[in-house]
Design a protein around this motif. Sequence first.
Motif, mmCIF file in Angstrom:
data_model
loop_
_atom_site.group_PDB
_atom_site.id
_atom_site.type_symbol
_atom_site.label_atom_id
_atom_site.label_comp_id
_atom_site.label_asym_id
_atom_site.label_seq_id
_atom_site.Cartn_x
_atom_site.Cartn_y
_atom_site.Cartn_z
ATOM 1 N N ASN A 155 0.816 -1.222 0.000
ATOM 2 C CA ASN A 155 0.000 0.000 0.000
ATOM 3 C C ASN A 155 0.845 1.266 0.000
ATOM 4 O O ASN A 155 0.477 2.282 0.595
ATOM 5 C CB ASN A 155 -0.960 0.012 1.193
ATOM 6 N N LEU A 156 1.982 1.204 -0.662
ATOM 7 C CA LEU A 156 2.829 2.399 -0.760
ATOM 8 C C LEU A 156 2.069 3.513 -1.469
ATOM 9 O O LEU A 156 2.086 4.676 -1.022
ATOM 10 C CB LEU A 156 4.108 2.084 -1.548
ATOM 11 N N ALA A 157 1.416 3.171 -2.577
ATOM 12 C CA ALA A 157 0.722 4.179 -3.377
ATOM 13 C C ALA A 157 -0.420 4.807 -2.596
ATOM 14 O O ALA A 157 -0.598 6.032 -2.600
ATOM 15 C CB ALA A 157 0.210 3.541 -4.668
ATOM 16 N N THR A 158 -1.190 3.980 -1.930
ATOM 17 C CA THR A 158 -2.335 4.481 -1.169
ATOM 18 C C THR A 158 -1.873 5.409 -0.052
ATOM 19 O O THR A 158 -2.447 6.482 0.172
ATOM 20 C CB THR A 158 -3.121 3.299 -0.570
ATOM 21 N N ARG A 159 -0.822 4.987 0.629
ATOM 22 C CA ARG A 159 -0.346 5.805 1.758
ATOM 23 C C ARG A 159 0.321 7.091 1.269
ATOM 24 O O ARG A 159 0.222 8.132 1.911
ATOM 25 C CB ARG A 159 0.610 4.982 2.617
ATOM 26 N N ALA A 160 0.977 7.021 0.130
ATOM 27 C CA ALA A 160 1.668 8.213 -0.380
ATOM 28 C C ALA A 160 0.695 9.275 -0.853
ATOM 29 O O ALA A 160 1.002 10.469 -0.807
ATOM 30 C CB ALA A 160 2.611 7.820 -1.513
ATOM 31 N N THR A 161 -0.470 8.853 -1.313
ATOM 32 C CA THR A 161 -1.410 9.817 -1.883
ATOM 33 C C THR A 161 -2.520 10.214 -0.916
ATOM 34 O O THR A 161 -3.399 10.994 -1.283
ATOM 35 C CB THR A 161 -2.048 9.243 -3.162
ATOM 36 N N ALA A 162 -2.470 9.693 0.291
ATOM 37 C CA ALA A 162 -3.501 10.039 1.279
ATOM 38 C C ALA A 162 -3.493 11.551 1.503
ATOM 39 O O ALA A 162 -2.465 12.142 1.806
ATOM 40 C CB ALA A 162 -3.241 9.305 2.584
ATOM 41 N N GLY A 163 -4.630 12.164 1.311
ATOM 42 C CA GLY A 163 -4.757 13.602 1.564
ATOM 43 C C GLY A 163 -4.287 14.486 0.432
ATOM 44 O O GLY A 163 -4.270 15.714 0.565
ATOM 45 N N LEU A 164 -3.921 13.899 -0.693
ATOM 46 C CA LEU A 164 -3.406 14.716 -1.799
ATOM 47 C C LEU A 164 -4.503 15.135 -2.780
ATOM 48 O O LEU A 164 -4.224 15.788 -3.784
ATOM 49 C CB LEU A 164 -2.299 13.971 -2.547
ATOM 50 N N GLY A 165 -5.731 14.759 -2.523
ATOM 51 C CA GLY A 165 -6.820 15.237 -3.363
ATOM 52 C C GLY A 165 -7.247 14.246 -4.423
ATOM 53 O O GLY A 165 -6.713 13.139 -4.528
ATOM 54 N N GLY A 166 -8.209 14.692 -5.229
ATOM 55 C CA GLY A 166 -8.892 13.790 -6.155
ATOM 56 C C GLY A 166 -8.203 13.580 -7.479
ATOM 57 O O GLY A 166 -8.721 12.855 -8.328
ATOM 58 N N ARG A 167 -7.071 14.227 -7.696
ATOM 59 C CA ARG A 167 -6.414 14.044 -8.994
ATOM 60 C C ARG A 167 -5.395 12.912 -8.975
ATOM 61 O O ARG A 167 -4.560 12.794 -9.855
ATOM 62 C CB ARG A 167 -5.763 15.352 -9.427
ATOM 63 N N THR A 168 -5.441 12.121 -7.932
ATOM 64 C CA THR A 168 -4.609 10.920 -7.876
ATOM 65 C C THR A 168 -5.527 9.704 -7.829
ATOM 66 O O THR A 168 -6.625 9.772 -7.284
ATOM 67 C CB THR A 168 -3.693 10.901 -6.643
ATOM 68 N N ALA A 169 -5.065 8.614 -8.396
ATOM 69 C CA ALA A 169 -5.848 7.381 -8.375
ATOM 70 C C ALA A 169 -4.905 6.190 -8.363
ATOM 71 O O ALA A 169 -3.867 6.204 -9.034
ATOM 72 C CB ALA A 169 -6.763 7.310 -9.591
ATOM 73 N N VAL A 170 -5.264 5.200 -7.582
ATOM 74 C CA VAL A 170 -4.507 3.947 -7.572
ATOM 75 C C VAL A 170 -5.291 2.947 -8.419
ATOM 76 O O VAL A 170 -6.505 2.783 -8.234
ATOM 77 C CB VAL A 170 -4.316 3.414 -6.142
ATOM 78 N N ILE A 171 -4.628 2.318 -9.345
ATOM 79 C CA ILE A 171 -5.284 1.352 -10.226
ATOM 80 C C ILE A 171 -5.973 0.274 -9.391
ATOM 81 O O ILE A 171 -5.374 -0.271 -8.451
ATOM 82 C CB ILE A 171 -4.257 0.704 -11.182
ATOM 83 N N ASP A 172 -7.211 0.004 -9.727
ATOM 84 C CA ASP A 172 -7.996 -0.976 -8.981
ATOM 85 C C ASP A 172 -7.808 -2.356 -9.608
ATOM 86 O O ASP A 172 -8.532 -2.737 -10.531
ATOM 87 C CB ASP A 172 -9.478 -0.581 -9.003
ATOM 88 N N SER A 173 -6.800 -3.066 -9.137
ATOM 89 C CA SER A 173 -6.582 -4.428 -9.639
ATOM 90 C C SER A 173 -5.931 -5.261 -8.546
ATOM 91 O O SER A 173 -5.334 -4.721 -7.602
ATOM 92 C CB SER A 173 -5.708 -4.419 -10.899
ATOM 93 N N VAL A 174 -6.042 -6.546 -8.693
ATOM 94 C CA VAL A 174 -5.500 -7.466 -7.694
ATOM 95 C C VAL A 174 -3.979 -7.549 -7.846
ATOM 96 O O VAL A 174 -3.463 -7.597 -8.967
ATOM 97 C CB VAL A 174 -6.121 -8.871 -7.871
ATOM 98 N N VAL A 175 -3.267 -7.534 -6.738
ATOM 99 C CA VAL A 175 -1.815 -7.704 -6.783
ATOM 100 C C VAL A 175 -1.446 -9.010 -6.094
ATOM 101 O O VAL A 175 -2.157 -9.494 -5.221
ATOM 102 C CB VAL A 175 -1.074 -6.520 -6.115
ATOM 103 N N HIS A 176 -0.321 -9.557 -6.515
ATOM 104 C CA HIS A 176 0.074 -10.878 -6.017
ATOM 105 C C HIS A 176 1.392 -10.859 -5.253
ATOM 106 O O HIS A 176 1.853 -11.890 -4.786
ATOM 107 C CB HIS A 176 0.174 -11.853 -7.189
#
Lengths: 341, 334
Positions: free
Chosen positions: B59-80
């Motif tokens: 969850n590096l991406a999710t944690r890095a973009t927390a609070g940065l607003g709506g112009r960021t998105a993490v791709i919604d796909s399963v990771v292995h």
Amino acid sequence: MELTRDVQMDLHRRMVRIRLFEEAAGRLAEAAKLPGFLHLYVGEEAVAAGVCTALNDDDHITSTHRGHGHLVAKGGDFNRMMAELMGKATGYCKGKGGSMHISDLSLGMLGANGIVGAGTPIAVGAAFADKYRKRGQVAVAFFGDGATNIGAFHEAANMACALHLPIVFACENNEYGEFTRRDRTMAITDIVDRAVGYGMPGVIVDGMDVVAVHEATLGAVARARAGGGPSLIEAKTYRFYNHHGVQNLGLKYRTDDEVAVWKQRDPIFSFEERLIDVGTATAADIEQVWSALGDDIAAAIAFAEDSPLPEPDQLLVDVYTTHTNHTNHTDHTSMTARGAS
Amino acid sequence: MRGTVGVIANPIAGKDIRRLVTAAGHTSDSSKIDIVKRCVIAALQSGADRVLLAPDPHNLATRATAGLGGRTAVIDSVVHGSRDDTVAAASRMWKEDVGALIVLGGDGTCRDVALGWPDAPLIAISTGTNNVYPRFVDATSAGAAAGFVASGAIDIATAGRRSKRIATTISTADGIVDDLALVDLALIEATFVGTRAVLDPAAVRVVVASCASPASTGLSSIAGRVHPVDRWSPGGVLVRLAAGGRRIRVPLAPGSFTTVEIAEVLPLADGQRVEIEGPGVLAFDGERDRRIGPEVRVTARVEATGPLIIDVEAVLLMAAADDLFAEREGDDAQ
């Protein structure tokens, strides 16, 4: 370093020993023939086998509540282990310790431990003694991911690094503390991120790959013996059964699909495929290992079932010691931090 | 979508066995989160309409973009939790029409990106072990450069250069597999992949390098010490190692010097095909990857078909020349 055929087959044999012992113990527990809790090591065999194959017989290890695999990998005797699980007088602890206190000091196995994280400071003590007496030995502390949230682990890691002790912290990160996902109890994903904070290197290895675990341990042990101090190996692994017992308890803490994905990476079967592929062993060779060790397990069960229960007058024997340590070391100058005096 | 910057951060880069047996450094998750955050903020400050991030099991991406607003998105796909996550994410970034892709990792991570998006417009930031392909670049500057390129404010044709790759074909009884390395392809005398790291110099048999610098670390440094090849010049070099050859000291891993014996040095022209014979283990960009038997036929050629590398400093100099740093309405809100 290229592994010899003997080492490859040794790695395989130790994993099979663990699997057979644990599956047998599970069946006995289901048949209500084992008193007490049972935390099976099935799925994590590559960690204990990969680590212990890199150790000398007189190196020390400490274990966990899921400790059968560690003792088996260190060379534990099936008969005495099975008898201990059945609470028989011929067991490792004379039938009074059971699964979570199983140990064999002659093998350097200082004990399973029912308290999460409690084995780590014991390993530090062993490493301290090894260094103090200049014996050239190494201690390995096995523990799970959940143990790194416990104070004992942090104190052990800190002291080991402060005193620059010959110890390897072997973390079996199976992603769950009992029935709780790791990410519910810690904000980090990799336990190795904690190692740096104490001043030791930490590395991640595939805990389902016995060769990878073995290679990493060789490096850590060589480093420790050469006076390089502690290190931490985080083996990413998985337990195939629940936290305890065998039966599916109907709990929803992990999905069947997740379990199935990990089982596809079974450490023993995947290693066997490679042994055949590279020409180390034939399918018949591998079958012979399973068959011979299966006979040993059957004999151990018979041995345990035929063994007597401990007598009531043994209740307090080995509980208290009359031993007094009269050793009076006055020269402590050689044991300063980092060995520098 | 025009104006989109992509970010892929390999969560396990910089944490392998080489921390134990060499002087390689550790890159923690928190460090990677901070790097990603700097990239994202800088990209949004520099013309990017959106930053699309690859999902990861840490969850590096999710944690890095927390609070940065709506112009960021993490791709919604399963990771292995495997290399396949990086390959899949790079492929998805291409489908999403990402204009500039920032990658956190080492040579191995960049290779995985190239497998998913062979000619990706790339800024690679070193967080791995052997960092020949990625550069040690400030994350804020990298993000800003990516933003200007993705938005079209700076033409990538003027700020990007096509890198090389080692196109590899592996022929077995089961069929033909295409693969690639960006920096080096090696044959290792080994039986198992194990920890993936190449640590035994005596086991190295062949190294094919697309770029070989005496200022590098890892397998390509072997070639770099006897026949340097610039990363932008055509072709590469093949080196065979054998007992009795010329003895050269090389840093096979960070801070870890060893002697190798070089029996043959063969300069390679652009596209020149060479064969590598097993048995052994093929190592791509410094990582043992797959075992090949004696019957397997491997061919390799160095060609200029790799990712398009964005020159961060060049982009920012052009941005300064074009007055792209002038304050604009709404800047404070970003």
